[in-house]
Design an enzyme around this catalytic site. Sequence first.
Site, PDB file in Angstrom:
ATOM      1  N   ASP A 404     -35.892  19.841 -74.325  1.00 51.67           N
ATOM      2  CA  ASP A 404     -35.866  18.607 -73.541  1.00 51.67           C
ATOM      3  C   ASP A 404     -34.553  18.556 -72.759  1.00 51.67           C
ATOM      4  OD1 ASP A 404     -36.569  16.086 -72.647  1.00 51.67           O
ATOM      5  OD2 ASP A 404     -35.727  15.073 -74.399  1.00 51.67           O
ATOM      6  N   GLU A 407     -33.204  19.655 -67.302  1.00 55.96           N
ATOM      7  CA  GLU A 407     -33.243  19.670 -65.823  1.00 55.96           C
ATOM      8  C   GLU A 407     -31.975  20.318 -65.256  1.00 55.96           C
ATOM      9  OE1 GLU A 407     -33.968  16.977 -67.758  1.00 55.96           O
ATOM     10  OE2 GLU A 407     -36.093  17.413 -67.575  1.00 55.96           O
ATOM     11  N   ASP A 481     -41.312  11.365 -69.620  1.00 57.46           N
ATOM     12  CA  ASP A 481     -41.284   9.980 -70.096  1.00 57.46           C
ATOM     13  C   ASP A 481     -42.236   9.068 -69.324  1.00 57.46           C
ATOM     14  OD1 ASP A 481     -39.495  10.896 -71.883  1.00 57.46           O
ATOM     15  OD2 ASP A 481     -37.729  10.032 -70.919  1.00 57.46           O
TER      16      ASP A 481
END
Length: 752
Positions: A404, A407, A481
Amino acid sequence: MLEHTSYAILPSEEGGAEEQVHEVGAVESVKWNGKVVEGTLTEGAFFLYLLNDQTLRFSVHPFEKVSTDSTLAVVEDEPVEDADYSDTDAELFLTYKNLQVTIKKNRLSITAQRNGKTAFHLSGVSFTKDKKVFGTFEKDAKTPIYGLGEKSGFLNKNGEKITNWNTDVFAPHNKDTVELYQSIPFVLIHDPGETTTGVFLDNSHRTEFDMQTFKDRVRFSAEGGPLNTYIILGEDIKDTIRGYTTITGTTPLPPQWSLGYHQSRYSYRSEEEVREVAAAFEKYEIPLDCIFLDIHYMNDYRVFTFNKDRFPNANNLIKELNERGIDVVPIVDPGVKKDVEYPVYREGVSENFFSTYIDGSIYYGAVWPGTSAFPDFFQSRVQKWWGHLHGFYTEKGVRGIWNDMNEPSVFNESKTMDLDVRHNQDGKLISHREGHNLYGLYMSKATFEGLKELIPNTRPFSLTRAGYAGVQRYSAVWTGDNRSHWEHLEMSLPMIMNLGMSGVAFSGADVGGFASDCTPELLVRWTQVGAFLPYFRNHSVQDSIYQEPWAFNKETMTIVKKFIQLRYQFIPYLYTLFHEAEKSGVPVVRPLIMEYPEDKEATDISDQFLLGRDVMVAPMLRPGQTHRSVYFPEGTWFDWWNEEEIEGGKFHLVYADLETIPVFVKAGTVLPFGDEVRNTKEQQRVSLIAFSNGDRDMRGRLYEDDHISYNYQKGEYVLTDIVLSSDGDVKTYKQGDFESNLVVSDIKIIGK
Ligand code: GLC
């Protein structure tokens, strides 16, 4: 936060001065070396070659020598040896089999034809002084466009402007939230019944596909680097995806347990809570394959640690759950806490494993653990280091990892690292501006390859939030999300279909919605959909209402359980589709237009999907809804629930109470259907359900292996083709001699 008020639209006094765009101009000189055409332009340089009889690659760099390097997305890219080359004063020609490419010299343009049909015409290449590069290709105004990976909005992207920059977005995703966690600069231009052209801009800078500004043209661009482009000329969408996944790789066959039902929460905060969750699944006899450990398992969010107060004996916990058939998947984020007493940080610093500025100083940013350093996954030695660190989990029995915040997300204004941070691609230094969109892909590679080494001859499961083209080779993707909003349930369908059309066959959205509070009805409707999507995980944020299957009331649990069970019964069919995805790149979940490429009615259908070729799902996407309109492509279909025959080629109004989701199967299908099981670790007997096809044969296919190892690559599998004649005669054709769980004699025929 002023930008969230009307302040954001303060009157503007400026006349909207357009940035000045320059043309690359004419071809000035050309060299043909037997494989590649190289040339100089009035501004910059280019090359072009053919990869096979459907794919060409060209690259134009207005500023520098143009290099044939590609990003990590590309696995197969060799020019064919025997293309024919010729030229005249005005044009250059390159031909291989049915593919012909013409380059015009006086003002660079490229036209590609396959089987005599022109399927791509690049009419110009231009640039701005600040190093943006643009290409423009022509298309009819109405021709639909698909792909571009994980994007908000509907299926057909024609008429939109889409940019790619991996971004952590917790705010509610909507049509304007274009930049999400993944960047896949690949579009499919689908001319129904004619051709499908794939355009892959392999450039990891921020890229844009502008399908809005010009009526009959698409302008694609990158904020730096070359216009490095692969063009795939396919007969239809599937053919073009096959071509695209030849270049970027297919989704490898996952371990079967990763196709089961997964339960997650941010976070199950202690061993007791994890045990309670597992026990509830057992008590209510709800099938389960996996429980996730979110960030609270760690010691102050230090990756590769357990919190001794909350998880004093993680070894025992994981062992115990594994023995009960439940896998445990912990989260691993890239941020490594700055703490001189923390061995991972110390080693990272002393070995120069972290991302740095050009002067060698480490880049620090705040994430969950506070100030953190970020591994430079671009270096092979860092990938190895990081991969091996996962021994901490695998020695406890873990076979899957959840990546997670890759990015990478950083808690600051820009939401990520400084753009002048440097990454080292084994000797080649690139800025974060260029490497940003690749960070998650490299992290997924490190995770997947590390796990593969640590758990010998076992297929690992890895799940990632961020990625770039090619991410399918390493990881499944979940869509980040989302929220417990009906609109987000709806939006997840085109997102997952477009991910599939962008090479990513293994994806899913958080069932029930991550943020906001789920309701019993939404949980039911979302679970019904999740049961038919490639990846099936229920996950929710801290402080939201719990949304485990039993969290609301008995009625809700009963329906949710019914659909989790049904998921398991579809796993033999689903696993067979994953086998097909690995072989051909064709995704598991498909929009109607993929199977009915000539059907103009299907071009914009975002709220129905096909699981494989023959199972069609038309979810209920609004509260209180019991009727909806469903489009049936040509042919005869059967209602899964009442077995009624439905005539295709038109819309029907369909009824589904809360206990059902509209599901239909195409006449002529033989569907492998498993018995009810507790999870994928239990042996599952497979029977057949056939859907009558008048007096024609019915057909089906089942792929089986040991569910977990790589032995299938050595031939230890069995692929059974089933043909059932209208008078009930069954024939099977087998490849491979792995022991099958299929009971051919157990066949139910639906319809006349
Ligand atoms: C991010 C992830 C979410 C996770 C949370 C805590 O928001 O997208 O899935 O639960 O971080 O780790």
